[in-house]
Design a protein around this motif. Structure first.
Motif, short mmCIF file in Angstrom:
data_model
loop_
_atom_site.label_atom_id
_atom_site.label_comp_id
_atom_site.label_asym_id
_atom_site.label_seq_id
_atom_site.Cartn_x
_atom_site.Cartn_y
_atom_site.Cartn_z
N PRO A 106 -10.97 10.64 9.55
CA PRO A 106 -10.87 9.27 9.01
C PRO A 106 -12.10 8.41 9.28
O PRO A 106 -12.35 7.46 8.56
CB PRO A 106 -9.64 8.70 9.73
N SER A 153 0.51 5.07 -1.74
CA SER A 153 -0.87 5.27 -2.19
C SER A 153 -1.51 6.48 -1.53
O SER A 153 -2.56 6.96 -1.95
CB SER A 153 -1.71 4.03 -1.85
N GLU A 202 -1.17 7.72 5.29
CA GLU A 202 -0.39 6.47 5.36
C GLU A 202 -0.05 6.08 6.79
O GLU A 202 1.11 6.08 7.20
CB GLU A 202 0.84 6.56 4.45
N ASP A 244 -12.23 6.19 6.14
CA ASP A 244 -11.86 6.88 4.90
C ASP A 244 -10.34 6.81 4.83
O ASP A 244 -9.62 7.52 5.52
CB ASP A 244 -12.33 8.34 4.99
N TYR A 245 -9.83 5.87 3.98
CA TYR A 245 -8.38 5.61 3.93
C TYR A 245 -7.59 6.87 3.56
O TYR A 245 -6.48 7.06 4.02
CB TYR A 245 -8.08 4.54 2.89
N LYS A 246 -8.15 7.67 2.68
CA LYS A 246 -7.45 8.89 2.25
C LYS A 246 -7.26 9.83 3.45
O LYS A 246 -6.18 10.38 3.65
CB LYS A 246 -8.25 9.63 1.16
N GLU A 252 -2.89 6.26 1.20
CA GLU A 252 -4.03 5.72 1.95
C GLU A 252 -3.55 4.89 3.14
O GLU A 252 -2.50 4.25 3.09
CB GLU A 252 -4.88 4.84 1.04
N TRP A 295 -4.41 2.05 6.51
CA TRP A 295 -4.87 0.67 6.59
C TRP A 295 -5.33 0.37 8.02
O TRP A 295 -4.77 0.93 8.99
CB TRP A 295 -3.74 -0.29 6.17
N ARG A 322 0.82 -1.20 0.00
CA ARG A 322 0.00 0.00 0.00
C ARG A 322 0.86 1.26 0.00
O ARG A 322 0.32 2.38 -0.03
CB ARG A 322 -0.89 -0.03 1.26
#
Lengths: 244, 244, 244, 244, 244, 244
Positions: free
Chosen positions: B157, B55, B110, B104-106, B57, B59, B52
């Motif tokens: 998030p 990205s 990270e 909301d991963y964005k 994003e 986790w 990942r």
């Protein structure tokens, strides 16, 4: 609106059920749901696991696996990794529970049937194809056991039939029997296992992207019940045919 | 007809949510559903798994386990056996999926949050208690990350809240939040994960003894939605309180 | 010179011993040495391992483990890694040997007690807290077995009591009961297990940075004997109290 | 009173230290304490484990193992069992710690030395023979690294010497360097690791049958210090000799 | 053209067979083919594996392993890796089959002999040295079993003798008994196991670089038969000598 | 004298080679030697294992496995047992070596081909069928890589063709291509891998019951060379046909 492979939303992929695929197993079926192909074998052995000995009851269990290149990208072998992944465990357990739902343990007597479902080619719906095919292999294995008198005369270990199908919401539309490309784009994904008389054995719905509402759940269940009824008919047709 | 512990069919067991149980974790909750007690910790680390990286994003993942003597009979440790059982895998995956449904991963960026749900004492409903408690630990961990500026200012998030409850049919009666004794006698058993606004994240129903009909499924879903709403309120009350 | 947490060199951290923490186990204790918290359960089963069958003698064994987020940084689960680390093995063996030192196998009869010591929160001295708590859980389990007549009337499987404490040299000063911060800075670190009458069951001293002289060893042993005597008193007080 | 093999209580078994046993290793010693024979090899590699990279410091670690038929009864191979037992782990860790006690990591530079101690024949005291032999192999490996300029000129990675011996109380009498038959009958068993200047690196005493008193502990420590001094002399003699 | 170590193409390296190397094993041999040194022990136990019980027949099996620093570069321990590599498995199986070729199971009776072949130092030909040494250890173990009356009077479990050698084509020239440097440069590599009367038990030829022609195969077989005859003589000489 | 299935001693079973069996793999073949059926897939990935990076050379490797019910009695899954057996390892290595014998690594460039050979039904000769089928899958995969320009124009990674067959002595008679029933009764069993121009890649002969003489070995090699020539023709015919 037609689907990626031209089907209508409520249409199954072409289903084939080829009995007697293996010369060794007591029951064996090569089942295909479109490009998904699963080899299901049913192995009968006398006796039951230790914890069940002396109970007079039988046992049915299942193991699911995928060949490394059943998928678009080669996956590592679980035997090489030295452990079974969570997904494999989960599906093996699901198949076992589903088939046990139509077994009368007393009638089966102290015999064990192991259902091996090995995915030779995957294109979505491998677990539902596996359950649908494994039922036919199980029926053949039970008949074999009756022929060998492992099962007492007049006893019927099968209490019904079982089949399974996937449903999902893709682009807001409920679809029956998702192929791989639909599956990865699904907002909601559900696997439904039904008996031949239309009741539920398992309902497993998962919101992949967004939570789903009660009406969506209802629409998916409606589709699934219809699909399982068609699969039940295909199973019966296969079992009615003289084995090749 | 009253239940084994005197509850009405649609009544939850007493629920407690104790925040800040651990001094080390970024979020930690000791949750109890009656005699079921689960310690949920949320661990925040900067960075994401390799697949990942880059990205932008985040986790969220979960691990579920039981202490050996959480149950009536001592179970072998999975660390000693050298492998994780299918049930453990399945529940860990369920918890992870459930919590990811409100992330909301964005917005998370990270960063990784690991939710550890360790059952200290089991009396039915350990996975639903784990999800319900893990949400609160996750909320605390996200707040911690916001305080440390790991999460960019103005980003949230969490896209909602999530809770879970078990329902089942025992002696023909749909019951909410089964204790262990009810669970082993249930004809049908279902775990339902809902968002705070009453939509579904997961629906997992299993016929333990006999296949279930559509009306039974509907009655169970009704019960579950009510139960999750109550649990949502308990989560909000816990989060509103000043942490001990 | 006062210590990081204000104690004198020969002072223990606050010790609590909470009996009956688990509803399932035959004996269970939540023990704390300051912020170190260990859940100790004692599980009694009739019968002994195969290699001891027919001997008329019982068996006592222990397993130690840490929850992943018991520490400041989350550790990987040993069940997920698929193997138990050397440190875990070593401590489990130490706890087992320590408790067996006060067991009369003949009096216990062919029964097995498994002591599970799970660290819920770690701040130094987890193995010594585990031994100290496990003794109380074991005493409760033995009383339970006597109540159930698993142990013959008039037989006392416990030949004494056992407790444990860590000692170490930090900045040249011998200290009792190191917390984590002291432990990582210790030049020498020692774990001592004593019986209630002040004799030694285990002495494990390790030079972390520089080898230690005989006088330092002697000073540490003096401290440890004093500390164990205090812990013995705390154990007796806990056992004298009526269980909650 | 003389011992089973005719020694006095304070007498070591015949000790031999054969350097250069292996043509491949940078240092290698076949050490024997009576019938106990351990092959110790020291392997030097440039670089250090990942967690130590860039520190400018080296690393020393050890692995201990026994050939299956080193003992009177053949033991299963740990490689075949697929996991390392607790005893093996514990001894490997002890050997590593003991040798690291005489290493200056800065002087060693970013090089790693792995000490493999493989017991070819066991008759008690395998871990103490391993430490004593491994020190000599380590000294040869360090000299090799100096010759190859892996270690900077003028730096001496060894800060001292280290040896180890077992002591125990058998029939009430403190004995030095127990052979297997004495070891199994010992009431108390202790392994002591000393530096060449008579300080302690490790003291591990265990009550096998009955707890031991402070005076017994003192008597054992006295014996051990004497034994280690003799072993130090044997190490120096071996290192002074021209390698075969 | 002479070889790297001055031998002629059809010359073995110096072979030594040292019996009675271990005090515990029923048969034990330290065999060397040049710098290759293998410790072979034969362990006799009464009884056979479960699948052979009641057959009246014995069993012989083998395990091969290498010490980590037997080779020029240290290898990871298989016990630490938690699994046995393919090469180890393959050689263990080869040794077992080779020795079983000269065993009369009926005459051996329900006894098991385990041959452990541990490579202490490797310089090519470890499997062939292992087989050659293991035969002598096996012969000693069988004699021990006869002396203990585990084998019935008048029965001879050994039906012949067995030895092994490697051959290969290096630079176009067929060579006997390759050392490591020759082995890595060989175009074709073959291991041949022969009985004392010159028949074949195993022939395993592999084209390392280029496929080989029938004449090359024939030349290699000729060499191997000659080499095995010499090894047979060395085995007989060792067995004829009075054990040290 | 005719064989159990009516063949003459020097006759192969019916051989079929079905290309393009899998929709995902770059090359795939369902090969059958009588009732033995093996699915061989060739998976191409850009890049090579770490130890080969930057060499400009490619890599080819193989994994062999059997479905649990490929045989008459169901075998346990290696993934469930958590380790790969010696036989599986050995055959995987044999297949890999055999295919690498006809690969020009430089011409292949830094690409990897993994050959998965999964036995769907076993009736003797599974490894030889696997090699014969894997060659055809490899040829298709190489052509695919050439089409995708992964392999540089004008380079031919295949330096020849390879096929394999089993031979054995049953009742004193040398037979080609043993089926399972013949295999279990064979006195000597040999697997031979040949290139298309009749040279040897592997020769693996094993005395199952009695050691074999040079003339027997010669007769078996003669048979094998003939059999491989026929298999080479079948491979060429399959590759010449337009893929279904």
């Amino acid at each position: 609106m037609s689907r990626i492979d031209g089907r209508t939303p409520e249409q199954l992929r072409p289903v084939t059920i080829e009995r007697g695929w293996s010369k060794h197993a007591e029951g064996s079926v090569l089942v295909s749901f479109g490009d998904t192909r699963v080899l299901c074998t049913a192995s009968v052995t006398e006796g039951v696991p230790r914890w069940r000995k002396g109970s007079g009851e039988g046992w049915v269990t299942a193991e699911y696996a995928m060949l490394p290149r059943a998928t678009n990208t080669r996956g590592d072998r679980e035997s090489v990794k030295g452990k079974i992944g969570g997904r494999t465990h989960e599906i093996s357990r699901l198949i076992g529970r589903s088939l046990r739902a139509v077994i009368d343990y007393k009638a089966l007597g102290e015999n064990t049937v192991v259902l091996d479902c090995d995915v030779l080619q995957a294109d979505g719906g491998t677990r539902t194809a596996a359950i649908t095919g494994a039922y036919v292999a199980l029926a053949d294995a039970v008949a074999w056991a009756q022929g060998r008198k492992l099962v007492k005369a007049g006893r019927q270990p099968l209490t019904g039939t079982v089949s399974a199908v996937s449903v999902g919401i893709v682009g807001g539309v409920p679809l029956l029997d998702l192929c791989y490309e639909e599956d990865v784009r699904a907002e909601t994904d559900m696997n439904v296992v039904c008996t031949g008389d239309g009741r539920f054995v398992e309902v497993q719905g998962t919101a992949e992207a967004t939570p789903f509402a009660r009406e969506e759940l209802d629409a998916l269940l409606d589709l699934a019940v219809t699909g399982c009824a068609e699969l039940t008919a295909a199973q019966q047709a296969a079992l009615a045919a003289t084995r090749a």
